[in-house]
Design an enzyme around this catalytic site. Structure first.
Site, PDB file in Angstrom:
ATOM      1  N   PHE A  87      -5.841  -0.355  63.802  1.00 46.93           N
ATOM      2  CA  PHE A  87      -6.347   0.145  65.077  1.00 46.93           C
ATOM      3  C   PHE A  87      -6.194  -0.957  66.104  1.00 46.93           C
ATOM      4  O   PHE A  87      -6.636  -2.088  65.879  1.00 46.93           O
ATOM      5  CB  PHE A  87      -7.816   0.565  64.979  1.00 46.93           C
TER       6      PHE A  87
ATOM      7  N   ASP B  37      -4.448  -9.172  64.963  1.00 40.35           N
ATOM      8  CA  ASP B  37      -5.487  -8.483  65.725  1.00 40.35           C
ATOM      9  C   ASP B  37      -6.829  -8.804  65.065  1.00 40.35           C
ATOM     10  O   ASP B  37      -7.203  -8.212  64.055  1.00 40.35           O
ATOM     11  CB  ASP B  37      -5.216  -6.977  65.742  1.00 40.35           C
TER      12      ASP B  37
ATOM     13  N   LYS C 274     -14.129  -7.581  71.235  1.00 44.90           N
ATOM     14  CA  LYS C 274     -15.427  -7.151  70.711  1.00 44.90           C
ATOM     15  C   LYS C 274     -16.558  -8.191  70.832  1.00 44.90           C
ATOM     16  O   LYS C 274     -17.245  -8.207  71.828  1.00 44.90           O
ATOM     17  CB  LYS C 274     -15.265  -6.651  69.279  1.00 44.90           C
TER      18      LYS C 274
END
Ligand SMILES: *Cc1c(COP(=O)(O)O)cnc(C)c1O
Length: 415
Positions: free
Chosen positions: A134, A219, A248
């Site tokens: 993702f 990532d 995040k």
């Protein structure tokens, strides 16, 4: 009667989010409080964002101090909070350069541009990524993903991209050649169901990189900044990616992402080649400095220690409910319970017991609590989780009895 917040949201906002039936009033530590004053133990942490939990005094203080100085001036100016966070990140990680963005997807987009700029001079145009990954909701990010729900009917996507099966060295070998520009991966997939890359597979990537010279883009938007008990998720492997993406947890709840670049790419970009109005917002960077310092000082250690305790508890649950729990996955405070049934009903059942967890990849319960979580919180979670599994089994057996006409189930056994 006044419409509820649930109705107002439905009538005013695009209906893209499946929200929990809960409106938040405030948070403190690992607890969230709803508008009726009920307390919830939060094992979602704003989707792995709130590393310091809620209402962390040092974080609040740093934010207030910066708010009182200036909120925004644009990247036309030199700004102390940006440079301080960049220094902290480069000194701690050994990466050469930082670019700040607003979000994870924007960091990914920038990294693709950086990689392309590096590759185009070398005749390398192909970008590879892996199924279950993702990377965000923008076109570049979606081009590196295979999830139909996120992509159907919204193409076309970027050319010269391929999404390969994860942990399939043979497939990777046949896809890589001298035109390969970069591979993008989460060494520990979050959204994909808390799935690690195989060490053998990572070795294949490294071996192919040696042979063909492409960039490795990690990532780390979810797994990074201490969550797995090491600073980066990829620190569990013998690998040093060329480009690393953060977001995040980085801004402590404020929107902030980053691209870290190693030696190979440090001089690829020149003035004007990339940019953003809001990226590197000074308030977010001031928050980021506190987050990274706290993670280095003690929270990464807590993620490891308390993460081990969480894992022990999950294994006990697996032994108690072998028919429901297929696998305990992940490490540190990024854990998953792979179930033999859909995970969504357990999210609802846990919410009724005032514990917030998340379902991902259909059958995985994702556990990403704040990094300040304590053993007592793990105990509380485990008690609620056990009750939910017991209840689920009781309901499915009464449902099967019900089909014989002798009892009535409250809920269908399979949803
Ligand atoms: C959340 C996430 C993103 C996207 O970040 P946004 O800030 O939502 O754009 C990208 N990669 C990973 C691994 C993520 O977990």
């Amino acid at each position: 009667m006044e419409p509820t917040i649930f109705e107002r949201e439905q009538h005013s906002m695009f209906q893209v989010y499946r929200r929990l039936p809960m409106a938040v009033e405030r948070g403190d530590g690992c607890r969230l409080y709803d508008i009726d004053g009920r307390a919830y133990l939060d094992f979602l942490a704003g989707i792995a964002v709130n590393a310091l939990g809620y209402n962390y005094p040092k974080l609040t203080d740093a934010i207030i101090r910066q708010v009182q100085s200036y909120l925004h001036v644009s990247n036309v100016f030199f700004q102390e909070p940006q440079v301080r966070l960049a220094e902290l990140l480069t000194e701690h990680t050994g990466y050469a350069r930082v670019f700040f963005s607003n979000s994870g997807a924007e960091a990914l987009e920038g990294a693709l541009k950086l990689a392309k700029r590096w590759g185009n001079e070398r005749g390398k145009h192909e970008l590879l990524a892996f199924k279950g990954g993702f990377h965000g909701r923008t076109y570049g990010a979606l081009s590196m993903m295979d999830k139909p729900l996120y992509k159907d009917g919204m193409g076309p996507f970027l050319p010269n991209t391929q999404v390969l099966p994860l942990n399939d060295s043979a497939a990777l070998r046949s896809a890589v050649n001298k035109e390969t520009c970069a591979v993008v991966l989460e060494f520990l997939q979050g959204e994909g169901g808390i799935v690690f890359a195989d060490p053998d597979f990572v070795n294949t990537i490294l071996e192919l990189q040696e042979q063909y010279d492409f960039l490795i883009i990690a990532d780390e938007i979810q797994a990074g900044i201490g969550r797995t008990g090491k600073f980066f998720g990829f620190d569990h492997f013998m690998v040093k990616p060329d480009i690393v993406l953060l977001a995040k947890a980085l801004g402590g709840g404020l929107p902030l992402g980053a691209i870290l670049g190693g030696k190979k790419v440090e001089n690829v970009w020149d003035k004007g080649m990339h940019g953003t109005t809001f990226g590197g917002n000074p308030v977010a960077c001031a928050a980021g400095e506190v987050v990274v310092k706290e993670v280095i000082a003690h929270l990464q250690h807590n993620a490891h220690e308390t993460g081990c305790y969480l894992r022990e508890n999950l294994i006990i649950l697996q032994n108690e409910f072998p028919s429901l729990i297929e696998e305990v996955r992940g490490c540190g405070l990024m854990m998953g319970l792979k179930l033999s049934v859909l995970a969504a009903p357990f999210v609802q059942a846990m919410l009724q017991r005032r514990v917030i967890v998340n379902a991902t990849a259909d059958t995985v319960i994702r556990l990403v609590p704040p990094l300040v979580v304590k053993r007592a919180d793990i105990d509380e979670f485990a008690i609620a989780m056990r009750e939910c599994f017991i209840e689920y089994l009781a309901q499915s057996s009464s449902a099967s009895t019900a089909s014989n006409g002798t009892a009535k189930a409250k809920q269908p056994a399979t949803v």
